[in-house]
Design an enzyme around this catalytic site. Sequence first.
Site, PDB file in Angstrom:
ATOM      1  N   ASP A  76      -5.007  -9.168  12.718  1.00  0.00           N
ATOM      2  CA  ASP A  76      -5.216  -7.787  13.280  1.00  0.00           C
ATOM      3  C   ASP A  76      -4.082  -7.759  14.140  1.00  0.00           C
ATOM      4  O   ASP A  76      -4.934  -8.388  15.708  1.00  0.00           O
ATOM      5  CB  ASP A  76      -6.666  -7.751  13.858  1.00  0.00           C
ATOM      6  CG  ASP A  76      -6.958  -6.276  13.563  1.00  0.00           C
ATOM      7  OD1 ASP A  76      -6.176  -5.553  14.360  1.00  0.00           O
ATOM      8  OD2 ASP A  76      -7.607  -5.691  12.740  1.00  0.00           O
ATOM      9  N   LYS A  78     -14.358   1.847  15.484  1.00  0.00           N
ATOM     10  CA  LYS A  78     -13.274   0.660  15.081  1.00  0.00           C
ATOM     11  C   LYS A  78     -12.266   0.946  16.736  1.00  0.00           C
ATOM     12  O   LYS A  78     -12.054   0.017  17.181  1.00  0.00           O
ATOM     13  CB  LYS A  78     -12.232   1.517  14.005  1.00  0.00           C
ATOM     14  CG  LYS A  78     -10.850   1.130  13.649  1.00  0.00           C
ATOM     15  CD  LYS A  78     -10.411   1.012  12.551  1.00  0.00           C
ATOM     16  CE  LYS A  78     -11.847   0.642  11.358  1.00  0.00           C
ATOM     17  NZ  LYS A  78     -10.334   1.570   9.930  1.00  0.00           N
ATOM     18  N   LYS A 120     -11.989  -2.363  17.585  1.00  0.00           N
ATOM     19  CA  LYS A 120     -10.705  -3.409  18.371  1.00  0.00           C
ATOM     20  C   LYS A 120     -10.228  -3.573  19.913  1.00  0.00           C
ATOM     21  O   LYS A 120      -9.362  -4.482  19.994  1.00  0.00           O
ATOM     22  CB  LYS A 120      -9.948  -2.083  17.215  1.00  0.00           C
ATOM     23  CG  LYS A 120      -9.977  -2.438  15.542  1.00  0.00           C
ATOM     24  CD  LYS A 120      -8.389  -2.725  14.890  1.00  0.00           C
ATOM     25  CE  LYS A 120      -8.702  -2.390  14.223  1.00  0.00           C
ATOM     26  NZ  LYS A 120      -7.744  -3.254  12.745  1.00  0.00           N
ATOM     27  N   PHE A 156      -4.623   3.667  14.923  1.00  0.00           N
ATOM     28  CA  PHE A 156      -4.729   4.817  13.515  1.00  0.00           C
ATOM     29  C   PHE A 156      -6.034   4.132  12.809  1.00  0.00           C
ATOM     30  O   PHE A 156      -6.558   2.828  13.029  1.00  0.00           O
ATOM     31  CB  PHE A 156      -2.991   4.478  13.098  1.00  0.00           C
ATOM     32  CG  PHE A 156      -2.405   5.696  13.159  1.00  0.00           C
ATOM     33  CD1 PHE A 156      -1.907   5.655  14.543  1.00  0.00           C
ATOM     34  CD2 PHE A 156      -2.419   6.918  12.558  1.00  0.00           C
ATOM     35  CE1 PHE A 156      -0.941   6.204  15.072  1.00  0.00           C
ATOM     36  CE2 PHE A 156      -1.195   7.805  13.231  1.00  0.00           C
ATOM     37  CZ  PHE A 156      -0.915   8.386  14.383  1.00  0.00           C
ATOM     38  N   LYS A 185       8.543 -17.862  -9.642  1.00  0.00           N
ATOM     39  CA  LYS A 185       8.388 -16.739 -10.591  1.00  0.00           C
ATOM     40  C   LYS A 185       6.793 -17.122 -11.479  1.00  0.00           C
ATOM     41  O   LYS A 185       6.552 -18.349 -12.286  1.00  0.00           O
ATOM     42  CB  LYS A 185       8.738 -16.394 -11.253  1.00  0.00           C
ATOM     43  CG  LYS A 185       8.218 -14.823 -12.001  1.00  0.00           C
ATOM     44  CD  LYS A 185       9.722 -14.445 -12.715  1.00  0.00           C
ATOM     45  CE  LYS A 185       8.964 -12.910 -13.796  1.00  0.00           C
ATOM     46  NZ  LYS A 185       9.166 -12.236 -14.483  1.00  0.00           N
ATOM     47  N   ASN A 194       1.102  -1.437   0.277  1.00  0.00           N
ATOM     48  CA  ASN A 194      -0.229   0.008   0.270  1.00  0.00           C
ATOM     49  C   ASN A 194       0.781   0.735   0.046  1.00  0.00           C
ATOM     50  O   ASN A 194       2.144   1.051   0.066  1.00  0.00           O
ATOM     51  CB  ASN A 194      -0.811   0.319   1.463  1.00  0.00           C
ATOM     52  CG  ASN A 194       0.109  -0.020   2.139  1.00  0.00           C
ATOM     53  OD1 ASN A 194       0.845   1.109   2.546  1.00  0.00           O
ATOM     54  ND2 ASN A 194      -0.551  -1.045   3.407  1.00  0.00           N
TER      55      ASN A 194
HETATM   56  O1  C5P Z   1      -8.632  -2.257  10.386  1.00  0.00           O
HETATM   57  P1  C5P Z   1      -7.995  -0.884  10.098  1.00  0.00           P
HETATM   58  O2  C5P Z   1      -6.760  -1.268   9.350  1.00  0.00           O
HETATM   59  O3  C5P Z   1      -8.443   0.249   9.393  1.00  0.00           O
HETATM   60  O4  C5P Z   1      -6.856  -0.781  11.791  1.00  0.00           O
HETATM   61  C1  C5P Z   1      -6.236   0.230  11.731  1.00  0.00           C
HETATM   62  C2  C5P Z   1      -5.306   0.282  12.332  1.00  0.00           C
HETATM   63  O5  C5P Z   1      -4.908  -1.346  12.891  1.00  0.00           O
HETATM   64  C3  C5P Z   1      -3.793   0.566  12.689  1.00  0.00           C
HETATM   65  O6  C5P Z   1      -3.314   1.172  13.503  1.00  0.00           O
HETATM   66  C4  C5P Z   1      -3.170  -0.569  12.286  1.00  0.00           C
HETATM   67  O7  C5P Z   1      -2.039  -0.066  12.024  1.00  0.00           O
HETATM   68  C5  C5P Z   1      -3.552  -1.699  12.519  1.00  0.00           C
HETATM   69  N1  C5P Z   1      -3.700  -3.071  11.984  1.00  0.00           N
HETATM   70  C6  C5P Z   1      -3.065  -3.580  12.587  1.00  0.00           C
HETATM   71  N2  C5P Z   1      -3.290  -5.081  12.054  1.00  0.00           N
HETATM   72  C7  C5P Z   1      -3.570  -5.671  10.900  1.00  0.00           C
HETATM   73  C8  C5P Z   1      -4.838  -4.407  10.588  1.00  0.00           C
HETATM   74  C9  C5P Z   1      -4.950  -2.515  11.106  1.00  0.00           C
HETATM   75  O8  C5P Z   1      -3.015  -3.679  13.824  1.00  0.00           O
HETATM   76  N3  C5P Z   1      -3.580  -6.801  10.262  1.00  0.00           N
END
Ligand code: C5P
Length: 399
Positions: A304, A337, A341, A323, A286, A208
Site C-alpha cells: 500500500d 480509510k 492509512k 483517494f 505464455k 482496472n
Molecule cells: O485501499 P484503497 O485502494 O481503497 O485506497 C485508495 C487510495 O490508496 C488511493 O489514494 C490509492 O492511490 C492508494 N493506494 C496505494 N497503494 C495501494 C492501494 C491504494 O497507494 N496498493
Amino acid sequence: MLNEKTILLIIGGGIAAFKSLDLIRRLREEGARVVPVLTKAAEEFVTPLSVSGLAAEKVYRDLFDLTDEAEMGHIELSRAADLVVVSPATADLLGKMAGGLANDLASTLLMATDKPVLVAPAMNVRMWEHPACQRNVAQLKQDGVLFVGPEEGTMACGEFGPGRLSETPDIIAAIRAALTEGPLKGKHILVTSGPTHEPIDPVRYIANRSSGAQGTAIAKALRDLGADVSFVTGPADVPPPRGVRVIRVETAREMKEAVEAALPAEAAVFAAAVADWRVTSESGSKIKKTQGKLPVLEFSENPDILAGVSQRTEGRPRLVVGFAAETDDVIAHATAKRKRKGCDWIVANDVSPATGIMGGVENAVTLITERGADEWPRMSKDEVARQLAYRIADHLSGN
Ligand code: C5P
C-alpha cells in the site's frame, strides 16, 4: 500565452540545434520576444541568418564583438530577459555552467544573469550517462537551474536511451511553468495516477478501469499554480500533461519504487487506482490452453503505497492526499480509510456504475479532512482538480 515576455535563447552546438528554429517560431506565435545567442559550435548546425530571420532580432554571437558591447553589454543582455533558455544544452555547456566557466558569450551570459535559467539537454546517451555529466546535472539542479528532458528515444547517432531533446511543446510548457508566478511556485508535489497492470504471464495482466483522467487533471492544475510536479503514472488512457516530470510504471511495485525515488515532496496526491493484488508467481512464458484444465492463479497483496508514505517517520510530505473510490456508504468508508492509512485528506467518490464517474468526465467528491466531510457539487474532473489544487496551495501556505 507568453505575451510581453522576453526569452534569451542560447543555442548550443548539437545536431538538435535545428529544432531551435521551430522553438523560436512557436514562442513568437505565443507572443514572446526571443533574443537569440549562438555558440560557435551552434553556427555549424544553424546559420545566424535563419535564426535572426525567424526571431526578427539581432543574433548575438561573440563576447568581443565591439558593436554589441556598444549597443548592449553582455551583463545587460543577460538581464534584459525574463528567462534564459539553453536549447539544446550540450554536455560542454552544462559542464561550463556547473564549473562556473565564462570563456565565450553564452557561458558569460549564464554566469552574469540574475534571471531563472531553463536548460533542455540533448546529447548522445553515453555522454548523458557519463558520471561527469551526471555530476554536473546534479550540481546545476542544486544551483536552482531548471531542466526539461532529455527524453528517451532513438538518436541521430543511432543509439537508444535518454539524451533526445524534448519536443518543442514540452519545452514551451516548461518555459510557461518557469514564468508562472503561482502560489505553488517552487514547491515539489508528487502525483500518482492511472491503473497498474499486474502481469499473469508475458501477454496477460490484471488491471482496472481507471482512465487516469482525474490524476492527470490534478497534475495539470498543480502545474498551472506553479508547482514542480512529479507524475508517476500507470498505463492510462489519457496522455500525461506537458510541463511535468513523467515517470511511467506498470505494476504496483514499480509505482512504489518510483514514488520513493521521487520523494522528498511538499505534498503528495495518490490518485492512482493501484491493484490490490498481484499474481504471486508470474509465468515466464505464455500459459498454454490445455483441454479440460483451467489455470489456478494464486494472489499476493500489493504494497500500500499511500499508507507507506503516510506512515513515514522521516521524509513524510507535509500534506498527503489519498483517494477513496467507493460504491456504498462513501463517507463512512472514506473516513475510516483516512484513519487506517494515516493520510491527511481523502478525496472520496462514489464509483457505482450508475454515477458514470469511472472513465467519465465528471466527478462528485467529498473531501474528508481532520475537520470532517465537505461534500462538493458534481463538476468536471478538471474543476475538481482546480479546486483541490487551490486547497493544497492554501494548506501549504499555512491558511
Ligand atoms: O485501499 P484503497 O485502494 O481503497 O485506497 C485508495 C487510495 O490508496 C488511493 O489514494 C490509492 O492511490 C492508494 N493506494 C496505494 N497503494 C495501494 C492501494 C491504494 O497507494 N496498493
